[in-house]
Design a protein around this motif. Structure first.
Motif, PDB file in Angstrom:
ATOM      1  N   PRO A 101       0.834  -1.208   0.000  1.00  0.00           N
ATOM      2  CA  PRO A 101       0.000   0.000   0.000  1.00  0.00           C
ATOM      3  C   PRO A 101       0.867   1.256   0.000  1.00  0.00           C
ATOM      4  CG  PRO A 101       0.120  -0.915   2.205  1.00  0.00           C
ATOM      5  CD  PRO A 101       0.892  -1.850   1.315  1.00  0.00           C
ATOM      6  N   PRO A 102       0.272   2.409  -0.235  1.00  0.00           N
ATOM      7  CA  PRO A 102       1.052   3.656  -0.170  1.00  0.00           C
ATOM      8  C   PRO A 102       1.284   4.092   1.269  1.00  0.00           C
ATOM      9  CG  PRO A 102      -1.245   4.155  -0.622  1.00  0.00           C
ATOM     10  CD  PRO A 102      -1.134   2.660  -0.603  1.00  0.00           C
ATOM     11  N   PHE A 103       2.194   5.036   1.439  1.00  0.00           N
ATOM     12  CA  PHE A 103       2.446   5.711   2.710  1.00  0.00           C
ATOM     13  C   PHE A 103       2.984   4.770   3.791  1.00  0.00           C
ATOM     14  CE2 PHE A 103      -1.549   7.562   0.852  1.00  0.00           C
ATOM     15  CZ  PHE A 103      -0.901   8.540   0.110  1.00  0.00           C
ATOM     16  N   ILE A 104       3.784   3.802   3.366  1.00  0.00           N
ATOM     17  CA  ILE A 104       4.431   2.902   4.312  1.00  0.00           C
ATOM     18  C   ILE A 104       5.822   2.567   3.770  1.00  0.00           C
ATOM     19  CG2 ILE A 104       3.313   0.892   3.226  1.00  0.00           C
ATOM     20  CD1 ILE A 104       3.472  -0.548   5.898  1.00  0.00           C
ATOM     21  N   ASN A 105       6.824   2.598   4.653  1.00  0.00           N
ATOM     22  CA  ASN A 105       8.178   2.245   4.244  1.00  0.00           C
ATOM     23  C   ASN A 105       8.310   0.735   4.086  1.00  0.00           C
ATOM     24  OD1 ASN A 105       9.232   4.880   4.222  1.00  0.00           O
ATOM     25  ND2 ASN A 105       9.600   4.817   6.428  1.00  0.00           N
ATOM     26  N   THR A 106       9.206   0.316   3.215  1.00  0.00           N
ATOM     27  CA  THR A 106       9.443  -1.115   3.023  1.00  0.00           C
ATOM     28  C   THR A 106      10.099  -1.720   4.258  1.00  0.00           C
ATOM     29  OG1 THR A 106       9.701  -0.805   0.631  1.00  0.00           O
ATOM     30  CG2 THR A 106      10.579  -2.831   1.578  1.00  0.00           C
ATOM     31  N   HIS A 107      11.065  -1.029   4.846  1.00  0.00           N
ATOM     32  CA  HIS A 107      11.822  -1.563   5.973  1.00  0.00           C
ATOM     33  C   HIS A 107      12.073  -0.452   6.988  1.00  0.00           C
ATOM     34  CE1 HIS A 107      15.447   0.523   4.566  1.00  0.00           C
ATOM     35  NE2 HIS A 107      15.059   0.167   3.362  1.00  0.00           N
ATOM     36  N   PRO A 108      12.330  -0.807   8.251  1.00  0.00           N
ATOM     37  CA  PRO A 108      12.579   0.230   9.267  1.00  0.00           C
ATOM     38  C   PRO A 108      13.986   0.801   9.154  1.00  0.00           C
ATOM     39  CG  PRO A 108      12.721  -1.955  10.254  1.00  0.00           C
ATOM     40  CD  PRO A 108      12.291  -2.162   8.825  1.00  0.00           C
ATOM     41  N   ASN A 109      14.104   2.062   9.472  1.00  0.00           N
ATOM     42  CA  ASN A 109      15.419   2.691   9.589  1.00  0.00           C
ATOM     43  C   ASN A 109      15.923   2.632  11.026  1.00  0.00           C
ATOM     44  OD1 ASN A 109      15.609   3.553   6.828  1.00  0.00           O
ATOM     45  ND2 ASN A 109      14.054   5.099   7.291  1.00  0.00           N
ATOM     46  N   ASP A 110      14.993   2.408  11.959  1.00  0.00           N
ATOM     47  CA  ASP A 110      15.316   2.305  13.380  1.00  0.00           C
ATOM     48  C   ASP A 110      14.438   1.192  13.948  1.00  0.00           C
ATOM     49  OD1 ASP A 110      15.438   2.499  16.134  1.00  0.00           O
ATOM     50  OD2 ASP A 110      15.221   4.673  16.207  1.00  0.00           O
ATOM     51  N   ASN A 111      15.049   0.046  14.275  1.00  0.00           N
ATOM     52  CA  ASN A 111      14.277  -1.114  14.721  1.00  0.00           C
ATOM     53  C   ASN A 111      13.475  -0.863  15.995  1.00  0.00           C
ATOM     54  OD1 ASN A 111      15.028  -2.663  12.575  1.00  0.00           O
ATOM     55  ND2 ASN A 111      16.424  -4.000  13.705  1.00  0.00           N
ATOM     56  N   GLU A 112      13.961   0.044  16.834  1.00  0.00           N
ATOM     57  CA  GLU A 112      13.292   0.259  18.117  1.00  0.00           C
ATOM     58  C   GLU A 112      12.047   1.122  17.987  1.00  0.00           C
ATOM     59  OE1 GLU A 112      14.296   1.918  22.646  1.00  0.00           O
ATOM     60  OE2 GLU A 112      15.891   1.695  21.156  1.00  0.00           O
ATOM     61  N   HIS A 113      12.110   2.148  17.155  1.00  0.00           N
ATOM     62  CA  HIS A 113      11.001   3.103  17.083  1.00  0.00           C
ATOM     63  C   HIS A 113      10.229   3.038  15.761  1.00  0.00           C
ATOM     64  CE1 HIS A 113      13.915   4.951  19.997  1.00  0.00           C
ATOM     65  NE2 HIS A 113      12.811   5.001  20.708  1.00  0.00           N
ATOM     66  N   ASP A 114      10.878   2.600  14.716  1.00  0.00           N
ATOM     67  CA  ASP A 114      10.237   2.582  13.390  1.00  0.00           C
ATOM     68  C   ASP A 114       9.666   1.183  13.141  1.00  0.00           C
ATOM     69  OD1 ASP A 114       9.430   3.169  10.847  1.00  0.00           O
ATOM     70  OD2 ASP A 114      11.434   3.262   9.975  1.00  0.00           O
ATOM     71  N   ILE A 115       8.450   0.957  13.638  1.00  0.00           N
ATOM     72  CA  ILE A 115       7.868  -0.383  13.561  1.00  0.00           C
ATOM     73  C   ILE A 115       6.687  -0.473  12.597  1.00  0.00           C
ATOM     74  CG2 ILE A 115       8.607  -1.020  15.885  1.00  0.00           C
ATOM     75  CD1 ILE A 115       5.736  -0.449  16.826  1.00  0.00           C
ATOM     76  N   HIS A 116       6.302   0.651  12.004  1.00  0.00           N
ATOM     77  CA  HIS A 116       5.129   0.657  11.122  1.00  0.00           C
ATOM     78  C   HIS A 116       5.549   0.492   9.661  1.00  0.00           C
ATOM     79  CE1 HIS A 116       2.528   1.925  14.464  1.00  0.00           C
ATOM     80  NE2 HIS A 116       3.533   2.726  14.806  1.00  0.00           N
ATOM     81  N   THR A 117       6.348  -0.536   9.388  1.00  0.00           N
ATOM     82  CA  THR A 117       6.828  -0.771   8.028  1.00  0.00           C
ATOM     83  C   THR A 117       6.285  -2.094   7.504  1.00  0.00           C
ATOM     84  OG1 THR A 117       8.834  -2.070   8.455  1.00  0.00           O
ATOM     85  CG2 THR A 117       8.990   0.325   8.778  1.00  0.00           C
ATOM     86  N   LEU A 118       6.471  -2.297   6.212  1.00  0.00           N
ATOM     87  CA  LEU A 118       5.988  -3.526   5.597  1.00  0.00           C
ATOM     88  C   LEU A 118       6.727  -4.748   6.145  1.00  0.00           C
ATOM     89  CD1 LEU A 118       3.843  -4.230   3.505  1.00  0.00           C
ATOM     90  CD2 LEU A 118       5.612  -4.192   1.749  1.00  0.00           C
TER      91      LEU A 118
END
Length: 307
Positions: A101-118
């Motif tokens: 879907p749009p508006f979602i990153n493929t992977h996290p840049n920060d494993n601790e805080h960036d959890i809303h990724t594909l």
């Protein structure tokens, strides 16, 4: 086509005629072109058996014998699982293809805080299925780009698919909506792409950049709104490649404010519509079509199955 079957944590492969006389070392290094480090792990950890017994990696194989490879053991997640609904286009024990879907990153840049990724969503899906293993993205899509994206479910599948991507054996077909009417209805844009030193994320055509090749073909024209629907396929996978190339020739993508597009959409009008590859183990041809996700869709009157 290979005859394979999963048996618990092991994959059983019936040795085919073309592998007769080859060694396990040959299969890993020549047929699959697996990295030296990964091959060493399989060898040292005795992850390969022949008819239930540890195999000698230098002894020629015989057609009809049963080769067993330990592929499906549990791993500690390196990406924290986080629920988000996913749209599956194809799945088996080795690969997973999603419609991003749009508006979602493929992977996290920060494993601790960036959890809303594909990738976090895939980890949750795997965990819910009882498959405690790390899934690996084979390629990526920009945050606002939608469509087919390929993941590998274990390290060996990931290594084989990485090599296939590098050798341009995975074909990705995109659909874009660009501003203006293209004079040339079919062509190739071959311009190197590098970073824009004046912007943290933007790329630009640069003589010192990496080689980038985009093929395109006009699918439809909207003369009233001066928009063109373009089918694109890539020989290279540079960051923002399609966006940079069409902006460079004076036809930025609709909605792509970063590269000169007008805000007639809430994102750049780019969709990965079709993905084609040979399965890394069965060697079956896999073709995935990704339906348009936006509602309403940018891509009015286009049938992805005709691309």
């Amino acid at each position: 086509m290979l005859n394979t079957i999963r048996k618990g944590e092991w994959l059983e492969i019936i040795i085919q005629e073309k592998w007769d006389g080859k060694t396990v070392e040959d299969i890993f290094r020549q047929e699959w072109e697996a990295p030296k480090k990964l091959t060493h792990i399989f060898r040292m950890d005795k992850k390969v058996r022949m008819d239930g017994q540890a195999v000698n990696w230098t002894v020629p194989l015989t057609a009809g014998k049963r080769l067993e490879i330990h592929l499906f053991e549990e791993e500690e997640f390196t990406i924290p699982p986080h629920y988000q609904e996913i749209n599956i286009l194809y799945e088996d024990d080795h690969v997973l293809v999603l419609n991003k879907p749009p508006f979602i990153n493929t992977h996290p840049n920060d494993n601790e805080h960036d959890i809303h990724t594909l990738l976090n969503a895939v980890a949750f899906y795997m965990q819910a299925k009882g498959e405690i293993r790390n899934t690996r993205q084979v390629h990526r899509l920009d945050r606002d780009t939608t469509g087919a994206i390929l993941f590998a479910k274990h390290a060996l599948a990931g290594a084989i698919l990485d090599r296939m991507l590098e050798k341009r054996e995975i074909k990705r077909t995109y659909l874009a909506v660009v501003h203006g009417l293209l004079r040339q209805k079919k062509g190739t844009i071959k311009e190197p792409i590098g970073r824009d030193r004046h912007h943290p994320t933007r790329r630009r055509v640069s003589v010192s950049g990496q080689t980038a090749v985009t093929h395109y073909e006009v699918v439809k024209e909207d003369k009233t709104n001066k928009l063109t629907y373009v089918k694109c396929w890539l020989e290279t996978g540079r960051t923002h490649q399609i966006r940079v190339h069409f902006s460079h020739i004076g036809h930025p993508l609709a909605g792509d404010l970063l590269y000169g597009g007008k805000p007639i959409a809430d994102r750049q009008a780019l969709h990965a519509a079709k993905l084609e590859f040979l399965h890394p183990f069965s060697e079956e041809e896999i073709i995935c079509y990704a339906a348009f996700i936006d509602d309403p869709s940018f891509f009015v009157g286009i049938d992805v199955y005709t691309l």
